[in-house]
Design a protein around this motif. Structure first.
Motif, mmCIF file in Angstrom:
data_model
loop_
_atom_site.group_PDB
_atom_site.id
_atom_site.type_symbol
_atom_site.label_atom_id
_atom_site.label_comp_id
_atom_site.label_asym_id
_atom_site.label_seq_id
_atom_site.Cartn_x
_atom_site.Cartn_y
_atom_site.Cartn_z
ATOM 1 N N ASN A 14 0.821 -1.225 0.000
ATOM 2 C CA ASN A 14 0.000 0.000 0.000
ATOM 3 C C ASN A 14 0.853 1.273 0.000
ATOM 4 O OD1 ASN A 14 -2.299 -1.565 -0.045
ATOM 5 N ND2 ASN A 14 -2.712 -1.370 2.156
ATOM 6 N N ALA A 16 1.579 2.838 -3.101
ATOM 7 C CA ALA A 16 1.481 3.235 -4.510
ATOM 8 C C ALA A 16 1.791 4.714 -4.709
ATOM 9 C CB ALA A 16 0.085 2.911 -5.039
ATOM 10 N N ASP A 20 5.956 4.944 -7.785
ATOM 11 C CA ASP A 20 6.315 5.412 -9.115
ATOM 12 C C ASP A 20 7.653 6.162 -9.108
ATOM 13 O OD1 ASP A 20 5.319 5.643 -11.950
ATOM 14 O OD2 ASP A 20 5.584 7.771 -11.514
ATOM 15 N N ASP A 40 4.757 -7.276 -4.450
ATOM 16 C CA ASP A 40 3.519 -6.715 -3.907
ATOM 17 C C ASP A 40 3.051 -7.618 -2.769
ATOM 18 O OD1 ASP A 40 0.949 -5.840 -3.360
ATOM 19 O OD2 ASP A 40 0.391 -5.600 -5.464
ATOM 20 N N SER A 43 -1.053 -5.815 -1.379
ATOM 21 C CA SER A 43 -1.569 -4.440 -1.365
ATOM 22 C C SER A 43 -3.018 -4.386 -1.826
ATOM 23 C CB SER A 43 -0.719 -3.544 -2.264
ATOM 24 O OG SER A 43 0.611 -3.471 -1.816
ATOM 25 N N ASP A 45 -4.192 -1.133 -2.633
ATOM 26 C CA ASP A 45 -4.257 0.162 -3.321
ATOM 27 C C ASP A 45 -3.871 -0.025 -4.797
ATOM 28 O OD1 ASP A 45 -1.557 -0.280 -3.206
ATOM 29 O OD2 ASP A 45 -1.051 1.604 -2.208
ATOM 30 N N GLU A 46 -3.296 1.000 -5.417
ATOM 31 C CA GLU A 46 -2.974 0.968 -6.840
ATOM 32 C C GLU A 46 -1.560 0.457 -7.124
ATOM 33 O OE1 GLU A 46 -5.264 1.613 -9.216
ATOM 34 O OE2 GLU A 46 -6.596 1.692 -7.469
ATOM 35 N N THR A 47 -0.967 -0.261 -6.177
ATOM 36 C CA THR A 47 0.397 -0.758 -6.357
ATOM 37 C C THR A 47 0.544 -1.558 -7.647
ATOM 38 O OG1 THR A 47 0.950 -0.790 -4.003
ATOM 39 C CG2 THR A 47 2.130 -2.332 -5.407
ATOM 40 N N ALA A 49 -1.159 -1.462 -10.444
ATOM 41 C CA ALA A 49 -1.265 -0.614 -11.636
ATOM 42 C C ALA A 49 0.029 0.154 -11.873
ATOM 43 C CB ALA A 49 -2.441 0.355 -11.479
ATOM 44 N N VAL A 50 0.612 0.697 -10.807
ATOM 45 C CA VAL A 50 1.877 1.426 -10.932
ATOM 46 C C VAL A 50 2.970 0.485 -11.414
ATOM 47 C CG1 VAL A 50 3.664 2.699 -9.672
ATOM 48 C CG2 VAL A 50 1.246 3.116 -9.158
ATOM 49 N N LYS A 53 2.759 -0.552 -15.114
ATOM 50 C CA LYS A 53 3.176 0.510 -16.032
ATOM 51 C C LYS A 53 4.663 0.396 -16.346
ATOM 52 C CE LYS A 53 4.107 4.684 -14.647
ATOM 53 N NZ LYS A 53 4.022 6.091 -14.139
#
Length: 287
Positions: A14, A16, A20, A40, A43, A45-47, A49-50, A53
């Motif tokens: 968590n 994120a 980045d 990870d 998590s 959260d948006e971990t 997705a980051v 990327k």
């Protein structure tokens, strides 16, 4: 098969909002022979997705998700996967200076581990947080004693200041102790220096340590008890390795912790202030 020089292991739970920038500091390294393992640790959260990327952007980034098991569990997960000659541990909110790998690889010639200097900075202001700095440079004459006796009084080694050989971990089955809630890094460094022959230093600031409200808890009693538990584990380790002289050093550290830790500072200071006020009041009244 191309040899990978450095495996970077980044546990993330968590984080994120910082991940980045951390991954960008890896991407900008002037030394290009590395793999970055993003672990990870369950998590919510948006971990993911980051991380994805960066996986799409550069195939040196690799993403793995596991059930939440804590920092040591995530680091150990990454260590099992690491293919690099050297290991770089990096928390998901901290940063590396672009020339870190390039410069430390030079320092690592004929040594097992290289430690650089670092800058603690405030996340909101980007200003130096001087009171959170302790030197990461151990005494080269007696590595183990230096790490044991000076930890958290004169010395601290943030994990991302070090670049170290992977084969020492493999040859000695050295991992992070998952039974510890804290001070697992101290136990790890004590053992690593025990197995090491030589350390080198780079006095440049090549790592940045972020200070923010989401940092891991620094609950006084929890940290103290974790420190004492870590000492017990190290005592058992040195007993099993027939190194009784280190038991005496650990006893000295235990006494220091107990002596300075009978009361939290937030309790001690108000009491001292109260005594000073009462003393002044009595002097004024007496006059």
């Amino acid at each position: 098969m191309q040899i990978i020089k450095i495996s970077i292991i980044i546990p993330s739970y968590n984080q994120a909002m910082f991940l980045d920038e951390t991954l960008d500091s890896v991407f900008l390294q002037t030394e290009k022979s590395w793999e970055c393992l993003i672990i990870d640790d369950g998590s919510t959260d948006e971990t993911a997705a980051v991380a994805h990327k960066w996986v799409i952007k550069d195939d040196r980034f690799k993403y793995f998700k596991k059930d939440n098991g804590g920092l040591s569990s995530a680091r150990n997960y990454g260590l099992k996967l690491a293919q690099g000659t050297y290991i770089q541990l990096l928390d998901s909110d901290d940063l590396l200076i672009p020339t870190k790998f390039e410069k430390q690889l030079v320092n690592l010639n004929n040594t097992d581990i290289c430690i650089c200097d670092y800058r603690p900075f405030d996340n909101e202001t980007n200003q130096d947080v001087v009171h959170r700095y302790l030197t990461p440079f151990v005494s080269p004459n007696n590595l183990v004693n230096s790490v044991i006796l000076n930890w958290e009084s004169k010395l601290s080694i943030p994990c991302h200041t070090a670049l170290f050989r992977n084969d020492i971990l493999f040859d000695n089955t050295l991992t992070f102790d998952e039974s510890l809630d804290n001070h697992e890094d101290w136990v790890f460094w004590v053992k690593y220096f025990y197995y090491s022959q030589k350390v080198s230093f780079n006095r440049e600031i090549l790592a940045e340590y972020r200070i923010h409200p989401y940092s891991m808890t620094q609950d006084y009693f929890k940290m103290k008890n974790g420190f004492l538990q870590a000492i017990r584990l190290l005592e058992e380790f040195f007993k099993n390795n027939k190194q009784p002289e280190y038991a005496r050093v650990l006893l000295k550290k235990r006494r220091e912790i107990l002596r300075r830790g009978r009361e939290p500072l937030l309790i001690k200071y108000p009491k001292r202030l109260y005594r000073k006020i009462i003393s002044k009041y009595k002097n004024v009244k007496g006059n």
